[in-house]
Design an enzyme around this catalytic site. Structure first.
Site, PDB file in Angstrom:
ATOM      1  CG  ASP A 120      -1.823   1.201   1.334  1.00 60.73           C
ATOM      2  OD1 ASP A 120      -2.320   1.657   0.284  1.00 60.73           O
ATOM      3  OD2 ASP A 120      -2.045   1.707   2.443  1.00 60.73           O
ATOM      4  CB  SER A 121       0.235   4.779  -0.708  1.00 63.89           C
ATOM      5  OG  SER A 121      -0.943   4.971   0.051  1.00 63.89           O
ATOM      6  CB  CYS A 141      -3.123   0.909  -2.454  1.00 64.23           C
ATOM      7  SG  CYS A 141      -3.179   2.650  -2.945  1.00 64.23           S
ATOM      8  CD  GLU A 190      -0.361   7.877   7.039  1.00 68.27           C
ATOM      9  OE1 GLU A 190       0.722   8.360   7.408  1.00 68.27           O
ATOM     10  OE2 GLU A 190      -0.465   7.002   6.162  1.00 68.27           O
ATOM     11  CB  CYS A 206      -9.160   5.138   0.791  1.00 67.97           C
ATOM     12  SG  CYS A 206      -7.464   5.424   1.398  1.00 67.97           S
ATOM     13  CG  HIS A 214      -5.114   5.373   4.909  1.00 68.48           C
ATOM     14  ND1 HIS A 214      -4.490   4.910   3.780  1.00 68.48           N
ATOM     15  CD2 HIS A 214      -4.126   5.843   5.729  1.00 68.48           C
ATOM     16  CE1 HIS A 214      -3.171   5.102   3.906  1.00 68.48           C
ATOM     17  NE2 HIS A 214      -2.934   5.664   5.077  1.00 68.48           N
TER      18      HIS A 214
END
Length: 290
Positions: free
Chosen positions: A11-12, A74, A153, A198, A200
């Site tokens: 993933d990024s 991702c 994050e 996403c 995240h």
């Protein structure tokens, strides 16, 4: 190739660890190598050609490590480069978009499906295409929510002591106001299902659910992706031996300490062993092959 060879997952950044955790739970005998490309995160606003290059580099690295299957954990990278990767590499490569679309089609009752994701994912139209391929009668309502990745994050970093990857995420006081500017349109569209497009975003499940209301189902692709991995390995006869002692390796292109601290919250256990993966090294791998 041994059936006990590891899977590759990337993933990024941190979000793909939500997929890795689901795979670890669903396939406890399978080992994996995880790459978080945190130096170049987020992929969402970047040029298509750049994202395709990142995917090529990381897939080359993972293939050299002897993985038997790769999961692009991702949404942006899946949208930008899964077809390219599947053509260029001779091992199975699975993305997270088709699994998420299947889960959404099963979940919706009124056939009005919302999708939230990065700018790159939403502008690609891949979710609309994937959902329509399964049920052409579904209405797709897509909204780019680019600020959500940073909120995840930053929230993980703020709540240093939390070990619970969902309820423990700290969200800033302005989250509801910012999120509502995106999500109110989906409420007006009367969607009854929202794809968290996403990896995240499952970490924002609770605050998003509070805005959308309990009648709206939030869909993550992680569980369905794990099912795809299982079925692919079964079909190919590549499942790890029952009782195989699974091992996990983690790599990041960014700050190791930060990735370990935050990623361990997402994955639910300490990320060990964890190594730094140099960007220049990744680029040199591709230069040698292409």
């Amino acid at each position: 190739m041994s059936n006990n060879a590891p899977l590759g997952i990337f993933d990024s950044g941190l979000g793909g660890l939500t997929v890795a955790r689901q795979i670890a739970e669903a396939l406890p005998d399978e080992s994996f190598i995880y790459v978080g490309d945190t130096t170049r995160c987020p992929y969402g606003p970047q040029d298509l050609a750049d994202i395709q290059q990142y995917v090529r580099e990381i897939c080359t690295f993972l293939q050299q490590r002897g993985v038997k299957l790769i999961v692009i954990a991702c949404n942006t990278a899946t949208a930008a480069a899964i077809e390219l990767a599947q053509k260029e590499f001779d091992i199975p490569i699975i993305g997270v978009i088709e699994p998420g679309a299947r889960a959404a089609v099963r979940a919706t009752r009124n056939r009005k499906v919302g999708v939230i994701g990065t700018v790159g994912t939403i502008e690609s139209g891949v979710y609309a295409h994937a959902v329509s391929a399964l049920d052409a009668g579904c209405e797709i309502h897509s909204i780019a929510t680019p600020e959500f990745v940073d909120m995840v994050e930053d929230g993980l970093a703020f709540d240093e002591h939390s070990q619970d990857r969902f309820s423990g995420l700290s969200v800033p006081p302005q989250f509801r106001e910012i999120a509502s500017t995106y999500l109110d349109q989906l409420r007006d569209d009367e969607v009854d299902c929202v794809v968290l497009g996403c990896t995240h975003y499952p970490l924002l499940h609770d605050p998003i659910a509070a805005i959308m209301g309990e009648e709206v189902v939030l869909v993550s692709s992680a569980e369905e992706t794990a099912h795809d991995v299982l079925s692919t390995l079964e079909r190919r006869g590549h499942l790890a031996s029952v009782g195989n002692v699974a091992t996990y390796e983690f790599f990041t292109t960014g700050d190791k300490d930060r990735f370990k601290a935050l990623g361990s919250k997402v994955f639910g256990r300490t990320l060990e062993p964890l190594e730094l993966l140099d960007i220049d090294y990744l680029e040199s791998l591709v230069e040698a092959y292409y």
